[in-house]
Scaffold this active site. Structure first.
Site, short mmCIF file in Angstrom:
data_model
loop_
_atom_site.label_atom_id
_atom_site.label_comp_id
_atom_site.label_asym_id
_atom_site.label_seq_id
_atom_site.Cartn_x
_atom_site.Cartn_y
_atom_site.Cartn_z
CG ASN A 30 -0.18 -0.07 2.51
OD1 ASN A 30 0.51 0.87 2.87
ND2 ASN A 30 -0.28 -1.19 3.22
NE ARG A 31 -2.08 5.16 -3.80
CZ ARG A 31 -1.54 5.02 -5.01
NH1 ARG A 31 -0.28 5.30 -5.20
NH2 ARG A 31 -2.28 4.61 -6.01
#
Ligand code: C5P
Length: 217
Positions: A30-31
């Site tokens: 994820n970011r």
């Protein structure tokens, strides 16, 4: 020398994303940048705490004055957190992947011309915050984060109970630039109180949270 309110206290912090292998070259992630978790680890160390930071793969440097353990997967992150117990304070900031590939392959998955894509079967990962919140060696203060895109306060209150946390720091990740960015706007939710902090730098959120923790111990 300023007084060190957290001298003699042990803290374990998680930060960053986790990487869940699909095959030797692919992963689920994820970011998360690790900025908020790393800043909290540094802020607690500045107040004199003995800090273990368990970090997923990030592009930022290990904070100074902190003992950093590098991990990739959620399962490795949980093992590293448990190895850091007993502790007085746990702050679980990592954006842990909720799922991992049920079977990660040893060989790279091959695309076969004309064939349908291979299905990706997922298994739920352990919940590190929930595990620590209900642990036999539960730290005195257990803090979680909640990245939501709607009904932030409602979800935070629910998370507090379900995960056995003393405090949930909730943020609205639908706001531009929060996930992976340098600023954050948070709400602090305990069993008794809700506090909204203005938008500020993640390092400032970290310093304020470290002071909040020192006031609670
Ligand atoms: O349930 P949700 O992922 O929204 O909860 C967020 C909080 O739980 C964060 O503090 C995060 O670090 C923690 N968490 C965890 N392990 C998971 C999922 C979330 O520690 N598998």
């Amino acid at each position: 020398e300023r007084p060190k309110p957290l001298a003699g206290k042990r803290a374990v912090i998680t930060s960053g994303p986790t990487h869940e292998a699909i095959d030797p070259v692919r992963y689920i992630a994820n970011r998360s940048s690790g900025r908020q978790g790393h800043a909290i680890a540094a802020a607690l160390a500045k107040l004199g705490a003995d800090v273990t930071l368990v970090s997923g793969p990030v592009a930022i440097a290990d904070p100074e004055g902190v003992s950093t353990v590098h991990v990739e997967s959620a399962r490795d992150m949980l093992a590293a957190v448990e190895a850091a117990l007993p502790a007085d304070i746990a702050v679980m900031v990592a954006a842990v992947s909720d799922w991992r590939a049920t079977d990660s392959t040893v060989q790279k998955m091959k695309k076969k011309p004309g064939e349908a894509p291979l299905p990706l079967q997922l298994t739920e990962n352990p919940d590190i915050l929930k595990t620590i919140g209900h642990h036999a060696q539960r730290p005195h203060l257990v803090i979680g984060f909640a990245a939501e895109t709607q009904d932030v306060a409602t979800y935070a209150a629910d998370k507090l109970t379900r995960k056995g946390a003393d405090l949930i720091v909730a943020n609205d990740v639908s706001k531009d630039g929060v996930m992976g960015g340098s600023r954050n706007q948070v709400m602090l939710v305990t069993q008794e109180t809700t506090e909204v902090w203005p938008d500020m730098d993640k390092t400032h959120v970290a310093d304020k949270l470290a002071n909040w923790i020192a006031g609670r111990l």
